[in-house]
Enzyme design. Structure first.
Site, mmCIF file in Angstrom:
data_model
loop_
_atom_site.group_PDB
_atom_site.id
_atom_site.type_symbol
_atom_site.label_atom_id
_atom_site.label_comp_id
_atom_site.label_asym_id
_atom_site.label_seq_id
_atom_site.Cartn_x
_atom_site.Cartn_y
_atom_site.Cartn_z
ATOM 1 N N ASP A 49 1.335 -0.835 -0.250
ATOM 2 C CA ASP A 49 0.027 -0.018 0.273
ATOM 3 C C ASP A 49 1.052 1.046 -0.305
ATOM 4 O OD1 ASP A 49 -2.173 1.538 0.135
ATOM 5 O OD2 ASP A 49 -2.303 1.323 2.560
ATOM 6 N N CYS A 101 -19.435 -2.272 0.144
ATOM 7 C CA CYS A 101 -19.261 -2.913 -0.902
ATOM 8 C C CYS A 101 -18.740 -4.175 -0.674
ATOM 9 C CB CYS A 101 -18.753 -1.652 -2.366
ATOM 10 S SG CYS A 101 -16.658 -1.174 -1.553
HETATM 11 C C1 B12 Z 1 -5.626 5.100 -3.522
HETATM 12 C C2 B12 Z 1 -6.206 3.896 -3.090
HETATM 13 C C3 B12 Z 1 -7.696 3.761 -2.213
HETATM 14 C C4 B12 Z 1 -8.565 5.233 -2.557
HETATM 15 C C5 B12 Z 1 -9.227 5.092 -4.723
HETATM 16 C C6 B12 Z 1 -10.207 3.576 -4.238
HETATM 17 C C7 B12 Z 1 -9.793 3.145 -5.771
HETATM 18 N N1 B12 Z 1 -10.752 2.508 -6.059
HETATM 19 O O1 B12 Z 1 -9.107 3.587 -6.739
HETATM 20 C C8 B12 Z 1 -9.880 5.310 -1.679
HETATM 21 C C9 B12 Z 1 -9.367 5.890 -0.642
HETATM 22 C C10 B12 Z 1 -10.722 5.897 -1.937
HETATM 23 C C11 B12 Z 1 -9.770 3.579 -1.144
HETATM 24 C C12 B12 Z 1 -10.499 2.750 -0.926
HETATM 25 C C13 B12 Z 1 -10.382 1.670 -0.150
HETATM 26 N N2 B12 Z 1 -9.517 0.653 -0.358
HETATM 27 CO CO1 B12 Z 1 -7.577 1.331 -1.631
HETATM 28 N N3 B12 Z 1 -5.978 1.705 -2.353
HETATM 29 C C14 B12 Z 1 -5.791 2.879 -3.067
HETATM 30 C C15 B12 Z 1 -4.340 2.316 -3.785
HETATM 31 C C16 B12 Z 1 -3.023 3.332 -2.983
HETATM 32 C C17 B12 Z 1 -4.103 2.645 -4.512
HETATM 33 C C18 B12 Z 1 -5.235 2.580 -5.881
HETATM 34 C C19 B12 Z 1 -5.890 2.875 -6.833
HETATM 35 O O2 B12 Z 1 -4.350 2.751 -8.131
HETATM 36 N N4 B12 Z 1 -6.493 3.072 -7.176
HETATM 37 C C20 B12 Z 1 -6.875 4.163 -8.790
HETATM 38 C C21 B12 Z 1 -7.400 3.495 -10.166
HETATM 39 C C22 B12 Z 1 -8.237 3.465 -11.102
HETATM 40 O O3 B12 Z 1 -6.440 1.544 -9.953
HETATM 41 P P1 B12 Z 1 -6.604 0.458 -9.316
HETATM 42 O O4 B12 Z 1 -7.684 0.500 -7.924
HETATM 43 O O5 B12 Z 1 -5.505 -0.250 -8.952
HETATM 44 O O6 B12 Z 1 -7.338 0.222 -10.477
HETATM 45 C C23 B12 Z 1 -7.177 -0.813 -11.505
HETATM 46 C C24 B12 Z 1 -7.364 -2.264 -12.416
HETATM 47 O O7 B12 Z 1 -8.356 -2.080 -12.195
HETATM 48 C C25 B12 Z 1 -6.857 -2.189 -13.393
HETATM 49 N N5 B12 Z 1 -8.393 -2.037 -14.036
HETATM 50 C C26 B12 Z 1 -8.876 -1.351 -14.908
HETATM 51 N N6 B12 Z 1 -10.119 -1.713 -15.374
HETATM 52 C C27 B12 Z 1 -9.871 -3.345 -15.422
HETATM 53 C C28 B12 Z 1 -10.005 -4.248 -15.843
HETATM 54 C C29 B12 Z 1 -9.694 -5.541 -16.198
HETATM 55 C C30 B12 Z 1 -10.592 -6.519 -16.063
HETATM 56 C C31 B12 Z 1 -8.275 -5.572 -15.307
HETATM 57 C C32 B12 Z 1 -7.996 -7.047 -15.256
HETATM 58 C C33 B12 Z 1 -7.847 -4.954 -14.774
HETATM 59 C C34 B12 Z 1 -8.407 -3.690 -14.342
HETATM 60 O O8 B12 Z 1 -6.871 -0.530 -14.179
HETATM 61 C C35 B12 Z 1 -6.228 0.227 -12.945
HETATM 62 C C36 B12 Z 1 -5.229 1.485 -12.854
HETATM 63 O O9 B12 Z 1 -4.343 0.451 -12.825
HETATM 64 C C37 B12 Z 1 -4.272 0.701 -2.994
HETATM 65 C C38 B12 Z 1 -2.628 0.289 -2.974
HETATM 66 C C39 B12 Z 1 -1.625 0.107 -4.339
HETATM 67 N N7 B12 Z 1 -0.807 0.721 -4.081
HETATM 68 O O10 B12 Z 1 -2.770 -0.241 -5.585
HETATM 69 C C40 B12 Z 1 -4.929 0.815 -2.160
HETATM 70 C C41 B12 Z 1 -5.620 -0.808 -2.133
HETATM 71 C C42 B12 Z 1 -6.265 -0.384 -3.729
HETATM 72 N N8 B12 Z 1 -7.031 -0.617 -1.056
HETATM 73 C C43 B12 Z 1 -6.790 -1.742 -0.375
HETATM 74 C C44 B12 Z 1 -8.752 -1.163 0.366
HETATM 75 C C45 B12 Z 1 -8.461 -2.581 1.570
HETATM 76 C C46 B12 Z 1 -9.430 -0.541 0.982
HETATM 77 C C47 B12 Z 1 -10.451 -0.921 1.513
HETATM 78 C C48 B12 Z 1 -11.057 -1.609 1.205
HETATM 79 C C49 B12 Z 1 -11.183 0.267 2.686
HETATM 80 C C50 B12 Z 1 -11.848 0.542 3.779
HETATM 81 N N9 B12 Z 1 -12.615 -0.571 3.720
HETATM 82 O O11 B12 Z 1 -12.535 1.601 3.208
HETATM 83 C C51 B12 Z 1 -11.667 0.243 0.431
HETATM 84 C C52 B12 Z 1 -12.438 0.016 -0.653
HETATM 85 C C53 B12 Z 1 -12.599 0.603 -2.003
HETATM 86 C C54 B12 Z 1 -13.212 0.496 -3.752
HETATM 87 N N10 B12 Z 1 -14.010 -0.192 -3.345
HETATM 88 O O12 B12 Z 1 -12.162 0.503 -4.293
HETATM 89 C C55 B12 Z 1 -6.479 -2.693 -1.079
HETATM 90 C C56 B12 Z 1 -6.798 -3.331 -1.268
HETATM 91 C C57 B12 Z 1 -6.924 -5.060 -0.751
HETATM 92 C C58 B12 Z 1 -7.650 -5.942 -2.429
HETATM 93 N N11 B12 Z 1 -8.197 -6.968 -2.294
HETATM 94 O O13 B12 Z 1 -8.177 -5.478 -3.199
HETATM 95 C C59 B12 Z 1 -5.629 -2.189 -1.755
HETATM 96 C C60 B12 Z 1 -4.250 -2.857 -2.754
HETATM 97 C C61 B12 Z 1 -4.260 -1.679 -0.668
HETATM 98 C C62 B12 Z 1 -3.807 -2.762 0.084
HETATM 99 N N12 B12 Z 1 -2.282 -3.521 -0.261
HETATM 100 O O14 B12 Z 1 -4.121 -4.023 0.319
HETATM 101 N N13 B12 Z 1 -8.233 3.315 -1.482
HETATM 102 S S1 SF4 Z 2 -19.262 1.267 -0.388
HETATM 103 FE FE1 SF4 Z 2 -19.656 3.016 -1.121
HETATM 104 S S2 SF4 Z 2 -19.194 4.478 0.255
HETATM 105 FE FE2 SF4 Z 2 -18.262 2.475 0.872
HETATM 106 S S3 SF4 Z 2 -15.848 1.565 0.412
HETATM 107 FE FE3 SF4 Z 2 -17.647 0.923 -1.079
HETATM 108 S S4 SF4 Z 2 -16.988 2.283 -2.768
HETATM 109 FE FE4 SF4 Z 2 -16.486 3.416 -1.327
HETATM 110 S S1 SF4 Z 3 -21.344 -7.577 -5.062
HETATM 111 FE FE1 SF4 Z 3 -21.470 -8.765 -7.281
HETATM 112 S S2 SF4 Z 3 -20.625 -6.997 -9.456
HETATM 113 FE FE2 SF4 Z 3 -19.978 -6.369 -6.493
HETATM 114 S S3 SF4 Z 3 -18.021 -7.500 -6.706
HETATM 115 FE FE3 SF4 Z 3 -19.628 -8.920 -5.601
HETATM 116 S S4 SF4 Z 3 -20.128 -10.318 -7.475
HETATM 117 FE FE4 SF4 Z 3 -18.765 -8.602 -8.759
#
Ligand code: B12
Ligand code: SF4
Ligand code: SF4
Length: 314
Positions: A129, A240
């Site tokens: 992270d 979620c």
């Molecule tokens: C910034 C961040 C946040 C932000 C933004 C979250 C987001 N969804 O982007 C905030 C503060 C909101 C957040 C919240 C949470 N986070 Co956070 N967060 C991060 C962080 C530091 C970077 C993520 C990032 O770059 N986001 C930008 C998006 C666009 O990138 P991405 O999520 O990596 O998505 C990529 C893929 O989805 C891919 N992609 C897009 N389309 C598709 C389609 C396919 C088919 C595939 C294969 C890939 C793909 O491309 C994207 C860009 O590379 C990571 C750690 C890290 N270094 O990666 C932890 C991380 C993602 N977080 C984590 C956690 C635990 C959470 C929370 C559950 C915490 C909580 N309970 O409150 C929530 C979950 C919210 C959610 N539903 O995402 C964990 C997730 C573990 C897991 N099993 O997935 C991570 C990996 C930290 C860790 N080391 O464990 N987080």
């Molecule tokens: S349910 Fe909505 S508000 Fe809560 S962690 Fe997921 S995206 Fe964020």
């Molecule tokens: S709740 Fe349903 S749509 Fe959302 S991540 Fe889980 S399986 Fe996928």
């Protein structure tokens, strides 16, 4: 160094002995979803997390993070604790124990040492992270699960309540096949359950509306609208994930002693957080994830939860 399947198996065995629940090896070719990341950033969905803009180049091309690296050894650690307490002032499960950066950081260092013992001369660098590592993307490539509509990495055998930890290395380990299937199917439970409608589309989260962002990453005071969005959540949000059928069916409470529940974090005293005494905050929460928003941020969050509680029960 020569790619060696036996050595790869030895590294994975050591990872499981160290305490990781799952491990895989990912290649480091450019991110196939770079366009999605650019679109997400351009839309402003990262809010004030400006570091995500700065790190975008390396997230899109993870080989640039450590130029000598050939693979990422990617780990999952289950942190699920079972049903959440029904109290107001809810805290996301990932934060119920000691700070995972510290717990997993130490384990990743042990894994890096093991890699260097098994592959003498290898260089390693650990991430959890932190840094510009696209952790969910690498976990998917390492075959550990798919990225769900809620953006979580979902392991089909344990759900999504897992931490991801990564060791980059130049060791020539054998990579796993990516997890190609998308097992969300027609489900959209997470999208419909999000209390703030933060998902603008499946897999696209506007972080500015996400309670996790508002209560942890957002540093300013809340506007009235933001205060109402956080509802009863004091720190992070699990909605979620709680509704995801893969968690309902497969998530099992962790038996990891280093991730034991600390009641003062899982069910914190909101009034004590309102006090704002920095020494008391440091003593109580200095080694927990509450340290990120700090005493000032947690006081803001507690104020919001109490105001929302008064609104709901005038
Ligand atoms: C910034 C961040 C946040 C932000 C933004 C979250 C987001 N969804 O982007 C905030 C503060 C909101 C957040 C919240 C949470 N986070 Co956070 N967060 C991060 C962080 C530091 C970077 C993520 C990032 O770059 N986001 C930008 C998006 C666009 O990138 P991405 O999520 O990596 O998505 C990529 C893929 O989805 C891919 N992609 C897009 N389309 C598709 C389609 C396919 C088919 C595939 C294969 C890939 C793909 O491309 C994207 C860009 O590379 C990571 C750690 C890290 N270094 O990666 C932890 C991380 C993602 N977080 C984590 C956690 C635990 C959470 C929370 C559950 C915490 C909580 N309970 O409150 C929530 C979950 C919210 C959610 N539903 O995402 C964990 C997730 C573990 C897991 N099993 O997935 C991570 C990996 C930290 C860790 N080391 O464990 N987080
Ligand atoms: S349910 Fe909505 S508000 Fe809560 S962690 Fe997921 S995206 Fe964020
Ligand atoms: S709740 Fe349903 S749509 Fe959302 S991540 Fe889980 S399986 Fe996928």
């Amino acid at each position: 160094m020569k790619k060696d399947v036996e050595q790869t198996i030895a590294v994975k065995r050591r990872a499981l002995e160290i305490g990781f629940d799952a491990v895989g090896v990912a290649t480091l070719e450019p991110n196939a979803h770079a366009t999605e990341l650019d679109q997400w950033l351009d839309a402003g969905y990262a809010g004030s997390m400006t570091y995500l803009h700065r790190q975008a180049g390396k997230r899109k091309d993870p080989a640039g993070i450590m130029p000598a690296a050939r693979v990422a050894v990617v780990t999952l650690t289950n942190y699920f604790h079972g049903a959440a307490p029904a109290s107001s002032g809810r805290v996301a499960q990932y934060a119920w124990s000691a700070d995972y950066h510290r717990v997993l950081g130490a384990r990743l260092a042990q894994l890096a040492t093991a890699i260097r013992e098994i592959m003498p001369g290898a260089i390693t660098r650990c991430y959890v992270d932190a840094g510009p590592v696209p952790e969910r993307e690498l976990a998917q490539r390492a075959g550990l699960g798919w990225i769900g509509k809620n953006m979580m990495l979902i392991d089909p055998t344990r759900g999504s309540f897992t931490f991801i930890g990564v060791v980059l290395t130049d060791a020539d380990l054998a990579a796993d096949l990516p997890f190609e299937a998308d097992r969300c199917g027609t489900c959209r439970a997470c999208l419909d359950a999000c209390p703030t409608s933060a998902f603008v589309a499946p897999g696209v989260l506007d972080a500015r509306r996400c309670i996790s962002y508002l209560t942890i990453e957002h540093t300013a005071e809340f506007s009235d609208a933001e205060q109402q969005l956080v509802g009863e959540w004091l720190f992070g949000c699990d909605v979620c994930q709680d509704v995801c059928p893969w968690n309902v069916k497969f998530a099992r409470p962790t038996r990891d002693v280093e991730l034991g529940v600390r009641p003062e974090v899982a069910e914190p005293d909101l009034t004590a957080l309102l006090d704002g005494n920095p020494d008391a905050f440091q003593r109580g929460f200095g080694d927990t994830p509450f340290e990120r928003p700090g005493g000032v941020g947690m006081r803001r969050n507690a104020t919001a939860v109490l105001a929302n509680r008064r609104r709901a029960h005038p």
